[in-house]
Scaffold this active site. Structure first.
Site, PDB file in Angstrom:
ATOM      1  N   LYS A  34      10.772  -4.364  -4.566  1.00 43.99           N
ATOM      2  CA  LYS A  34       9.498  -4.758  -5.175  1.00 43.99           C
ATOM      3  C   LYS A  34       8.918  -3.663  -6.066  1.00 43.99           C
ATOM      4  O   LYS A  34       9.320  -2.501  -6.025  1.00 43.99           O
ATOM      5  CB  LYS A  34       8.514  -5.181  -4.090  1.00 43.99           C
ATOM      6  CG  LYS A  34       8.911  -6.515  -3.472  1.00 43.99           C
ATOM      7  CD  LYS A  34       7.782  -7.247  -2.800  1.00 43.99           C
ATOM      8  CE  LYS A  34       8.219  -8.669  -2.439  1.00 43.99           C
ATOM      9  NZ  LYS A  34       7.167  -9.396  -1.726  1.00 43.99           N
ATOM     10  N   ARG A  85      13.183  -9.636   5.070  1.00 47.01           N
ATOM     11  CA  ARG A  85      13.701 -10.461   3.984  1.00 47.01           C
ATOM     12  C   ARG A  85      14.268  -9.521   2.928  1.00 47.01           C
ATOM     13  O   ARG A  85      13.516  -8.757   2.313  1.00 47.01           O
ATOM     14  CB  ARG A  85      12.598 -11.339   3.407  1.00 47.01           C
ATOM     15  CG  ARG A  85      13.047 -12.305   2.309  1.00 47.01           C
ATOM     16  CD  ARG A  85      11.890 -13.182   1.846  1.00 47.01           C
ATOM     17  NE  ARG A  85      12.306 -14.139   0.832  1.00 47.01           N
ATOM     18  CZ  ARG A  85      12.340 -13.888  -0.474  1.00 47.01           C
ATOM     19  NH1 ARG A  85      11.971 -12.688  -0.935  1.00 47.01           N
ATOM     20  NH2 ARG A  85      12.737 -14.822  -1.326  1.00 47.01           N
TER      21      ARG A  85
END
Length: 265
Positions: free
Chosen positions: A210, A244
């Site tokens: 991210k 995840r």
């Protein structure tokens, strides 16, 4: 007991069946490529796969429900036939219903049952687990994150209870990277244990590749594995029940070594 709250950390492998993913540039948009990638992640040790056919990155292009399911259908059906536990990442009840009919075991809703008024009922009509993620339309630098979590998750859990979704089928996600400043993303990880304690539910943490790692470390998306691993392992120490991830093998190895080291104590 919640299937993801049994003390074992589940690794959820990411398969983006989209042409505009921030992390893999549409490499797995074709069904054959998505299937091959999903099978490779399972071989690497993924406990389940999270399939998405609409990007959720900033500035994403919305996809009609029928198109979203058309992208997913050949991949979900085949992986279920292979015996893979499949999660479908969608905010649309139409897509969730089709996925559950095809054998999906988890619905991962980045708007926590709040975007589509029919989503909670669709999940309730199955025995699937639902991942309820915290999200916001706007970034607010003055946000009290814990208060906003409480407001959001209380609403999601109220919607779930109203239609009969039992709490042992619910996983919470603090929503790192969604409607938050980079400082709030760090806070969301660091307060993960508070979220778990307050609701008594398993928590999924997903920070793979991210933008926070670009912000704090200056790394491109392809160079964010070290930051991802460090943050995910920190989250596990705080009680994360599921991770995840894009890089399954590396996470499986890191979790195995963590357990080996803990067992020596």
């Amino acid at each position: 007991m919640n299937r993801f709250g049994n003390g074992q950390v589940a690794v959820m492998g990411i398969v983006n069946v989209t042409p505009d993913s921030f992390s893999d540039g549409g490499r797995f948009f074709r069904p054959e490529a998505a299937l091959a990638h999903g099978r490779a992640l399972v071989a690497d040790g993924a406990d389940l796969l999270d399939m998405g056919a609409e990007s959720t990155r900033p500035g994403f292009v919305p996809v009609a429900a029928e198109e979203e399911w058309a992208r997913l259908a050949p991949v979900v059906g085949q992986l279920v036939e292979d015996g893979v536990t499949v999660s479908v990442d969608t905010t649309k009840a139409f897509v969730a219903k089709r996925a559950l009919e095809a054998g999906a075991a988890v619905i991962n809703d980045v708007w926590g049952l709040q975007a589509d008024p029919d989503m909670a009922s669709v999940v309730a009509d199955s025995d699937a687990t639902v991942v309820v993620m915290h999200n916001r339309h706007d970034v607010d630098e003055a946000l009290d994150l814990r208060a906003d979590w409480r407001r959001f998750f209380d609403r999601s859990l109220e919607l779930a209870e109203k239609v009969g979704i039992m709490r042992d089928r619910i996983v919470l996600d603090p929503g790192v990277g969604f409607g938050k400043t980079q400082a709030q993303n760090v806070e969301a990880v660091s307060r993960l244990g508070d979220l778990r304690t307050e609701y008594g539910l398993p928590v999924l943490l997903g920070v793979s590749r991210k933008s926070m790692f670009g912000h704090f470390l200056g790394r491109a998306a392809s160079e964010r594995l070290a930051g991802t691993l460090a943050t995910h392992l920190y989250g596990v120490e705080l009680g994360a029940a599921m991770l995840r991830v894009h890089d399954v093998r590396e996470h499986v190895d890191a979790l195995k070594m963590r357990q080996i080291l803990k067992d020596v104590r």
